[in-house]
Design a protein around this motif. Structure first.
Motif: not given
Length: 321
Positions: A198-204, A220-229, A231-233, A246-252
């Motif tokens: 959920r938003p606010g959760v940093i997943l490792t 890359a696709h996997f991490c980006r899809s989770l980041w979209q949910r 909004h954290q690294p 993945h921490a943003g569209d230009e930070d991965y």
């Protein structure tokens, strides 16, 4: 040695960064009995093993120890109960200047047997204790209003894990949760896992955990899809390959692992999480944070046991050897 990582460690060692937010560590404190074996026994079989020793353990305690070594202050909510294991824990923690705000009664702490094979891989047999008997009364008075909170899926999958989950889901948006779902992901309810992302959760995650959550090859696709949910690294630890984040569209991207001779992998994920928490608390970029986390994890797996996190000067010196 990577020049960028060297410069970062040198700056950190010289005090070039300072803690910018509070850190809370919640989870288990146990004792680890570490034994080495040539192979795991088959069902009904028997193998000879060699005792390596007792170490402080539990994901949260490993992280609390590592943060202290790195000079990061944390509030530690690690249930320490009554009994032989609890007494031993208190004594060993006191020797390292560590304290838990959860001194509780009624039950002893658990312990863990870690079987280490020749390649350093470890297999755990865990005996639960008071560290998994979570109560609302333990948590409500300690609810933070900002900063970082570390939580482990080990506790979520325990009998009283729902108490901890409900508390986490009620945290204010100003609190960022670092969630290490852990190896018990395969016994956690699928619907619950989705609620936690959920938003606010940093997943490792490690590779096995990421695959359980649906990663089929395109990391890359996997991490980006989770980041979209969230909004954290989001990061996936891949052993000797390093970590993809993945921490943003230009930070991965990939951050290489530190090359070391692995003694055992006990505490590898915990030490990486400690580096993650430290980097975030210091205000480092995500890339810098991953370099720090990889370096600490590399140091820990080159030593026996999981309670051997370095100070910053020790980390820098070990990288320069």
């Amino acid at each position: 040695m990577n020049n960028e990582r060297h410069e970062l460690l040198r700056t950190l060692t010289q005090g070039g960064w300072h803690q910018q937010c509070p850190v809370m560590v919640i989870g288990a404190a146990v004792m680890d009995m570490v034994v080495s074996a040539d192979a795991l026994p088959p069902r009904g079989g028997d193998v000879s093993a060699r005792m390596q020793g007792f170490h402080l353990g539990g994901c949260a305690l490993n992280i609390a120890m590592a943060l202290k070594q790195l000079g990061i202050e944390s509030r530690n909510l690690l249930p320490v109960g009554e009994g032989a294991w609890a007494d031993r824990l208190r004594g060993e923690m006191a020797k390292r200047g560590l304290h838990s705000d959860l001194q509780v009664g009624g039950e002893d702490n658990g312990w863990c047997m870690a079987l280490v094979e020749p390649d350093g891989e470890r297999t755990f047999i865990s005996i639960d204790g008071v560290e998994n008997q979570w109560q609302t009364a333990w948590l409500e008075p300690a609810t933070p209003t900002d900063g970082l909170v570390y939580l482990s899926g080990y506790q979520f999958s325990a009998a009283k894990g729902a108490v901890l989950i409900d508390w986490m889901l009620r945290l204010p948006p100003s609190v960022r949760v670092v969630l290490d779902i852990g190896p018990r992901i395969d016994v956690m309810d699928a619907a619950l896992l989705q609620r936690l992302i959920r938003p606010g959760v940093i997943l490792t995650l490690n590779q096995r955990e990421a695959q359980h959550l649906g990663m089929q090859g395109d990391i890359a696709h996997f991490c980006r899809s989770l980041w979209q949910r969230t909004h954290q690294p989001v990061m996936v630890r891949c052993g000797a390959q390093g970590v993809y984040y993945h921490a943003g569209d230009e930070d991965y991207g990939w951050i290489a692992a530190r090359k070391v001779q692995v003694v055992d992998s006990i505490g590898a994920g915990d030490s990486h999480s400690a580096g993650l928490l430290a980097g975030l608390a210091l205000g480092l970029t995500t890339r810098q944070t991953m370099m720090l986390a990889n370096s600490i994890a590399g140091y820990v797996v080159s030593q026996p046991g999981g309670d051997c996190a370095p100070t910053l000067p020790q980390l820098l010196a070990s990288e320069e050897d």
